[in-house]
Design an enzyme around this catalytic site. Structure first.
Site, PDB file in Angstrom:
ATOM      1  N   LYS A 110       0.771  -1.316   0.216  1.00  0.00           N
ATOM      2  CA  LYS A 110      -0.124   0.099   0.104  1.00  0.00           C
ATOM      3  C   LYS A 110       0.871   1.341  -0.211  1.00  0.00           C
ATOM      4  CE  LYS A 110      -4.427  -1.702   1.696  1.00  0.00           C
ATOM      5  NZ  LYS A 110      -4.797  -2.780   2.818  1.00  0.00           N
ATOM      6  N   LYS A 189      -8.553 -10.799 -14.413  1.00  0.00           N
ATOM      7  CA  LYS A 189      -9.087 -11.134 -13.153  1.00  0.00           C
ATOM      8  C   LYS A 189     -10.432 -10.419 -12.925  1.00  0.00           C
ATOM      9  CE  LYS A 189      -8.399 -11.154  -7.982  1.00  0.00           C
ATOM     10  NZ  LYS A 189      -9.227 -10.128  -7.632  1.00  0.00           N
ATOM     11  N   LYS A 192     -13.620  -5.104  -8.811  1.00  0.00           N
ATOM     12  CA  LYS A 192     -14.243  -3.713  -8.793  1.00  0.00           C
ATOM     13  C   LYS A 192     -13.423  -2.849  -9.256  1.00  0.00           C
ATOM     14  CE  LYS A 192     -14.311  -3.386  -3.812  1.00  0.00           C
ATOM     15  NZ  LYS A 192     -13.842  -4.807  -3.854  1.00  0.00           N
TER      16      LYS A 192
HETATM   17  P1  ADP Z   1     -11.919  -6.932  -5.645  1.00  0.00           P
HETATM   18  O1  ADP Z   1     -10.859  -7.407  -6.431  1.00  0.00           O
HETATM   19  O2  ADP Z   1     -13.050  -6.649  -6.334  1.00  0.00           O
HETATM   20  O3  ADP Z   1     -11.792  -5.612  -4.685  1.00  0.00           O
HETATM   21  P2  ADP Z   1     -11.762  -8.159  -3.302  1.00  0.00           P
HETATM   22  O4  ADP Z   1     -10.438  -7.935  -3.216  1.00  0.00           O
HETATM   23  O5  ADP Z   1     -12.617  -7.131  -2.239  1.00  0.00           O
HETATM   24  O6  ADP Z   1     -12.208  -8.180  -4.390  1.00  0.00           O
HETATM   25  O7  ADP Z   1     -12.338  -9.685  -2.790  1.00  0.00           O
HETATM   26  C1  ADP Z   1     -12.974 -10.232  -1.961  1.00  0.00           C
HETATM   27  C2  ADP Z   1     -13.041 -11.598  -1.886  1.00  0.00           C
HETATM   28  O8  ADP Z   1     -13.373 -12.314  -3.208  1.00  0.00           O
HETATM   29  C3  ADP Z   1     -11.730 -12.227  -1.687  1.00  0.00           C
HETATM   30  O9  ADP Z   1     -11.662 -13.506  -0.948  1.00  0.00           O
HETATM   31  C4  ADP Z   1     -11.139 -12.872  -3.126  1.00  0.00           C
HETATM   32  O10 ADP Z   1     -10.460 -13.715  -3.032  1.00  0.00           O
HETATM   33  C5  ADP Z   1     -12.574 -13.063  -3.656  1.00  0.00           C
HETATM   34  N1  ADP Z   1     -12.516 -12.669  -5.035  1.00  0.00           N
HETATM   35  C6  ADP Z   1     -12.499 -11.401  -5.799  1.00  0.00           C
HETATM   36  N2  ADP Z   1     -12.568 -11.489  -6.923  1.00  0.00           N
HETATM   37  C7  ADP Z   1     -12.297 -12.670  -7.269  1.00  0.00           C
HETATM   38  C8  ADP Z   1     -12.223 -13.358  -8.620  1.00  0.00           C
HETATM   39  N3  ADP Z   1     -12.010 -12.824  -9.550  1.00  0.00           N
HETATM   40  N4  ADP Z   1     -12.104 -14.605  -8.718  1.00  0.00           N
HETATM   41  C9  ADP Z   1     -12.205 -15.323  -7.607  1.00  0.00           C
HETATM   42  N5  ADP Z   1     -12.161 -14.895  -6.189  1.00  0.00           N
HETATM   43  C10 ADP Z   1     -12.266 -13.572  -6.296  1.00  0.00           C
END
Ligand code: ADP
Ligand code: TRP
Length: 320
Positions: A110, A189, A192
């Site tokens: 970060k 991947k 959001k």
């Molecule tokens: P983002 O990448 O959208 O910010 P987060 O980091 O908040 O998502 O992820 C929250 C949870 O969802 C985590 O446990 C993460 O492993 C799972 N997750 C997020 N995106 C994916 C993805 N594309 N495939 C599988 N698991 C995901």
């Protein structure tokens, strides 16, 4: 087995979150004593304003309840409703060498990204350790990025136990290796922060529009389509049994259908999978008091355990 998970509430959830985090969590509640909380003290480290933090916290509760988190089986609460965790956080700080925190990858990442560091960001793992140790947690299911935090928790607990006796249970992390990375509409991947997500609870028309935007090859209509490496196929199979997968491959190879057909099919799969969740969500959004009651009950149960633990901790170190 006591299993504990913390949910960071950071806005709308997508299909990647659903298959990568929510569904596996819901499955855990069948065979374990599951403790799940919304980590709003942690979210404060990245929060922009009060209303947003409040809204995200409530929305996360509604979304998890809607997809099947069962408050009869799982203790479900908002982290800040059990403020004892902050008391433990301070006590654990005394058992946390500066070097341990300085080595934390997520903190270093970060800072490298230019986020200006403050003490909350730096001491984030100590609060996470307090979350875990307060409830005698045995297993912590986490994504790969959080493994180090669970290891730090163990280091802190060992240091405490060595000095003051066996007060804390040493937790283990559990990483779900089999959950593949779910692709977004551009094939990267789904996240959001990449603008490529398909949100869980979109209105039907917007969902179809979003599915129509999925990147696909330019094979002309009438020619067989390649399912391998196709983003639409990779998403659709998440919803299918192995027989259904074979059937879908046959449809790709037949050459009778174009990508538009498969995009419609994917939309139907998503829409159907979430039918019950959508109804429950509608219900909870119209019965906010019920959601608050569930969280209050969860906090009450969690707090009883937390108070008991804090008595033992305080006696051990001489605060009582
Ligand atoms: P983002 O990448 O959208 O910010 P987060 O980091 O908040 O998502 O992820 C929250 C949870 O969802 C985590 O446990 C993460 O492993 C799972 N997750 C997020 N995106 C994916 C993805 N594309 N495939 C599988 N698991 C995901
Ligand atoms: N740090 C976790 C994340 O970003 C959320 C979290 C906070 C957590 N406290 C926890 C996860 C305790 C497991 C156990 O996803």
């Amino acid at each position: 087995m006591r299993v504990l998970t913390g949910i960071q509430a950071s806005g709308k959830l997508h299909i990647g979150n659903y298959f990568g985090a929510m569904k596996p969590m819901i499955e855990l509640q069948e065979e374990n004593e599951l403790f799940t909380f919304i980590a709003n003290y942690h979210s404060l480290t990245t929060s922009k304003d009060a209303d947003t933090l409040r809204e995200y916290t409530f929305d996360a509760a509604v979304d998890y309840l809607s997809v099947g988190l069962d408050p009869e089986k799982t203790t479900f609460w908002v982290q800040s409703h059990v403020p004892e965790v902050l008391e433990l956080y301070w006590i654990l700080s005394k058992f946390t060498p500066m070097g341990l925190l300085e080595r934390a990858h997520s903190y270093k990442d970060k800072v490298a990204k230019g986020i200006s560091a403050n003490h909350a960001l730096f001491s984030y793992p100590v609060l996470m350790a307090a979350d875990i140790l307060l409830y005698d947690t045995q297993k912590v299911p986490v994504g790969k990025d959080q493994i180090q935090h669970v290891e730090m928790t163990r280091d802190i607990a060992i240091k405490f136990n060595n000095e003051y006796g066996e007060i804390f249970v040493l937790p283990e992390h559990a990483v779900q290796e089999e959950v593949a990375t779910i692709p977004g509409i551009d094939g990267q991947k789904m996240s959001k922060s990449y603008g490529n997500a398909i949100d869980l609870f979109m209105p039907e028309k917007s969902l179809q529009k979003r599915c129509n935007k999925i990147l696909s090859s330019s094979t002309p209509l009438g020619e067989p389509l390649e399912w391998e490496g196709c983003n639409i196929y990779d998403m659709a199979v998440l919803f299918l049994s192995s027989d259904q997968k074979c059937e879908l491959q046959t449809r790709y190879k037949s050459g009778k259908k174009g990508y538009g057909h498969f995009k419609k099919y994917l939309k139907e799969l998503i829409w159907e999978e979430l039918g019950e969740a959508r109804e429950k969500r509608e219900y909870y959004l119209n019965h906010r008091d019920e959601v608050n009651d569930i969280l209050a009950q969860g906090a009450k149960k969690a707090r009883t355990i937390a108070n008991d633990k804090m008595l033992k901790v305080k006696e051990a170190i001489g605060l009582l």
